[in-house]
Design a protein around this motif. Structure first.
Motif, mmCIF file in Angstrom:
data_model
loop_
_atom_site.group_PDB
_atom_site.id
_atom_site.type_symbol
_atom_site.label_atom_id
_atom_site.label_comp_id
_atom_site.label_asym_id
_atom_site.label_seq_id
_atom_site.Cartn_x
_atom_site.Cartn_y
_atom_site.Cartn_z
ATOM 1 N N LEU A 1 0.801 -1.227 0.000
ATOM 2 C CA LEU A 1 0.000 0.000 0.000
ATOM 3 C C LEU A 1 0.831 1.274 0.000
ATOM 4 O O LEU A 1 0.451 2.272 -0.608
ATOM 5 C CB LEU A 1 -0.910 0.040 1.238
ATOM 6 N N CYS A 2 1.969 1.248 0.701
ATOM 7 C CA CYS A 2 2.610 2.502 1.093
ATOM 8 C C CYS A 2 3.251 3.267 -0.058
ATOM 9 O O CYS A 2 3.521 4.471 0.086
ATOM 10 C CB CYS A 2 3.637 2.241 2.194
ATOM 11 N N LYS A 3 3.505 2.636 -1.195
ATOM 12 C CA LYS A 3 4.057 3.371 -2.328
ATOM 13 C C LYS A 3 2.975 4.066 -3.140
ATOM 14 O O LYS A 3 3.280 4.896 -4.016
ATOM 15 C CB LYS A 3 4.868 2.436 -3.229
ATOM 16 N N TYR A 4 1.729 3.745 -2.848
ATOM 17 C CA TYR A 4 0.612 4.296 -3.619
ATOM 18 C C TYR A 4 -0.315 5.174 -2.785
ATOM 19 O O TYR A 4 -1.081 5.958 -3.340
ATOM 20 C CB TYR A 4 -0.205 3.150 -4.226
ATOM 21 N N LEU A 5 -0.250 5.031 -1.476
ATOM 22 C CA LEU A 5 -1.050 5.837 -0.571
ATOM 23 C C LEU A 5 -0.129 6.488 0.456
ATOM 24 O O LEU A 5 0.875 5.898 0.854
ATOM 25 C CB LEU A 5 -2.087 4.977 0.170
ATOM 26 N N ASN A 6 -0.493 7.670 0.897
ATOM 27 C CA ASN A 6 0.252 8.361 1.952
ATOM 28 C C ASN A 6 -0.306 7.860 3.289
ATOM 29 O O ASN A 6 -1.131 8.523 3.918
ATOM 30 C CB ASN A 6 0.083 9.868 1.802
ATOM 31 N N VAL A 7 0.159 6.688 3.713
ATOM 32 C CA VAL A 7 -0.499 5.988 4.812
ATOM 33 C C VAL A 7 0.486 5.588 5.905
ATOM 34 O O VAL A 7 1.590 5.119 5.628
ATOM 35 C CB VAL A 7 -1.244 4.730 4.288
ATOM 36 N N LYS A 8 0.067 5.806 7.146
ATOM 37 C CA LYS A 8 0.721 5.228 8.310
ATOM 38 C C LYS A 8 -0.183 4.128 8.840
ATOM 39 O O LYS A 8 -1.412 4.247 8.791
ATOM 40 C CB LYS A 8 0.947 6.285 9.397
ATOM 41 N N MET A 9 0.409 3.057 9.367
ATOM 42 C CA MET A 9 -0.401 1.917 9.785
ATOM 43 C C MET A 9 0.024 1.416 11.153
ATOM 44 O O MET A 9 1.194 1.544 11.541
ATOM 45 C CB MET A 9 -0.278 0.775 8.766
ATOM 46 N N SER A 10 -0.926 0.852 11.886
ATOM 47 C CA SER A 10 -0.638 0.181 13.149
ATOM 48 C C SER A 10 -1.135 -1.251 13.068
ATOM 49 O O SER A 10 -2.082 -1.565 12.335
ATOM 50 C CB SER A 10 -1.305 0.906 14.322
ATOM 51 N N ALA A 11 -0.481 -2.148 13.829
ATOM 52 C CA ALA A 11 -0.885 -3.550 13.898
ATOM 53 C C ALA A 11 -0.411 -4.116 15.225
ATOM 54 O O ALA A 11 0.413 -3.503 15.918
ATOM 55 C CB ALA A 11 -0.311 -4.352 12.728
ATOM 56 N N ARG A 12 -0.917 -5.311 15.580
ATOM 57 C CA ARG A 12 -0.648 -5.888 16.897
ATOM 58 C C ARG A 12 0.071 -7.227 16.787
ATOM 59 O O ARG A 12 -0.170 -7.985 15.853
ATOM 60 C CB ARG A 12 -1.947 -6.083 17.679
ATOM 61 N N THR A 13 0.913 -7.509 17.790
ATOM 62 C CA THR A 13 1.709 -8.738 17.785
ATOM 63 C C THR A 13 0.983 -9.924 18.406
ATOM 64 O O THR A 13 1.411 -11.058 18.244
ATOM 65 C CB THR A 13 3.014 -8.534 18.564
ATOM 66 N N GLY A 14 -0.108 -9.689 19.138
ATOM 67 C CA GLY A 14 -0.834 -10.770 19.800
ATOM 68 C C GLY A 14 -2.297 -10.739 19.443
ATOM 69 O O GLY A 14 -2.732 -9.977 18.569
ATOM 70 N N ALA A 15 -3.080 -11.593 20.100
ATOM 71 C CA ALA A 15 -4.522 -11.579 19.905
ATOM 72 C C ALA A 15 -5.053 -10.222 20.356
ATOM 73 O O ALA A 15 -4.707 -9.723 21.417
ATOM 74 C CB ALA A 15 -5.171 -12.702 20.703
ATOM 75 N N ALA A 16 -5.907 -9.615 19.531
ATOM 76 C CA ALA A 16 -6.374 -8.256 19.794
ATOM 77 C C ALA A 16 -7.860 -8.257 20.130
ATOM 78 O O ALA A 16 -8.630 -9.084 19.642
ATOM 79 C CB ALA A 16 -6.115 -7.373 18.579
ATOM 80 N N SER A 17 -8.248 -7.312 20.970
ATOM 81 C CA SER A 17 -9.656 -7.109 21.296
ATOM 82 C C SER A 17 -9.826 -5.657 21.716
ATOM 83 O O SER A 17 -8.844 -4.902 21.783
ATOM 84 C CB SER A 17 -10.105 -8.061 22.405
ATOM 85 N N PHE A 18 -11.073 -5.276 22.008
ATOM 86 C CA PHE A 18 -11.357 -3.907 22.426
ATOM 87 C C PHE A 18 -12.058 -3.936 23.772
ATOM 88 O O PHE A 18 -12.963 -4.741 23.996
ATOM 89 C CB PHE A 18 -12.216 -3.185 21.379
#
Length: 347
Positions: free
Chosen positions: A190-207
């Protein structure tokens, strides 16, 4: 906050259906706080989280790409419906800069995202997912900066999934190679085509139920999960446990699940619960050995500890990704406990 949630999980998935209201509640609370600033409330308006179900469009998108120019690819109902919903969202919220991409992930797979949290569920590869997200967003966001959150269990976990991904282990010589993770490979598409910063998680995620803040599975919890999967009890071991160790296991369970002297005294009940919680965590840290009895104790302690809030801390396991066009590198940072660069990868 205006959020577009591109959902690659099953439309009937409980995790997604529970998460989106919690995400919205988080930003609605921020709306309430901002009402003190009338200009801010007027300018941004109430928060919105719009979900677009994308998984059914994966096969149709691939067929569309593979159809020779001038030929009819056949009906693309799901793909066109998702594209139209995205288009309608940006017509209503043209300045939206917050995107979430949701799917299930497995700790031992860095190639695919899943519609359900199981290996035999329908899946989509990181490159296909990036291609679809790009096709949905590119015409609407242009070159303006956007923030993307990959809502995926283990999305940022490397192929060395059984190596600790604690922040203090990242970036060192013996640390995991984060460029092997699904999240990095997805972001690289994505990053060469969109001006985007991204976040992601190393473990099981929930809210979180109350605040909507993200929680991520602790390394302690995951390490023992992996050990249990790799070393299940055989029938003979289970028979030996039942015959020779039942009394000791029963005594262990009494410490793990202590009872209040007076079950009608709430203070005593809460104190007993706290004692059991502390004992579970202590045993997970201290128990060593591969014999059946020790493994059985660890499994029981893990079962209790994994239900506790401390097994999924609010501030843990979050990585961010930002592309530097000048150096052609993706800068990977660990956000907690303090933001710091843990790896740079050329693409």
């Amino acid at each position: 906050m205006k959020i577009l949630y591109l959902n690659f999980a099953s439309p009937t998935d409980n995790a997604t259906n529970n998460s989106i209201p919690r995400i919205l509640a988080k930003y609605q609370k921020q709306d309430e706080a901002s009402r003190m600033n009338r200009f801010s409330a007027w300018w941004w308006g109430a928060s919105v989280v719009e979900r677009v179900d994308c998984f059914a469009s994966v096969a149709e998108h691939q067929r569309y790409l593979e159809t020779p120019l001038g030929r009819d690819p056949g009906p693309l109902a799901a793909y066109e419906q998702a594209r139209a919903q995205v288009r309608g969202f940006f017509l209503k919220h043209p300045q939206c800069s917050k995107i979430m991409v949701g799917m299930h992930g497995l700790y031992d797979d860095t190639t695919y995202g899943y519609s359900l949290p199981q290996h035999d569920a329908p899946k989509v590869s990181y490159d296909k997912a990036a291609d679809i997200v790009l096709s949905f967003l590119r015409d609407h966001v242009g070159s303006r900066p956007i923030s993307l959150s990959l809502v995926m269990c283990y999305g940022a976990r490397s192929a060395q999934f059984d190596v600790s991904h604690d922040p203090d282990r990242l970036g060192g010589v013996a640390g995991p190679d984060l460029s092997s993770a699904f999240a990095f490979k997805f972001y690289a598409g994505l990053c060469k085509y969109l001006n985007v910063k991204m976040s992601a998680r190393t473990g099981a995620a929930s809210f979180d139920d109350t605040t909507g803040a993200s929680r991520v599975e602790s390394e302690l919890t995951l390490r023992h999960r992996i050990q249990m999967v790799r070393n299940p009890f055989t029938q003979l071991e289970q028979e030996q446990l039942d015959a020779q160790s039942q009394l000791e296991l029963d005594m262990f369970m009494q410490d793990l699940q202590p009872q209040a002297d007076n079950p009608f005294n709430q203070e005593q009940v809460k104190a007993a619960d706290r004692a059991g919680d502390a004992f579970a965590q202590e045993q997970l840290v201290s128990l060593e050995g591969a014999d059946p009895l020790t493994r059985a104790k660890r499994e029981a302690a893990w079962s209790r500890f994994s239900q506790l809030p401390q097994s999924k801390p609010k501030k843990s396991g979050k990585l961010t990704y930002e592309y530097e066009p000048g150096t052609h590198q993706v800068v990977i940072k660990s956000k907690y406990p303090e933001p710091r660069v843990v790896q740079r990868v050329g693409i």
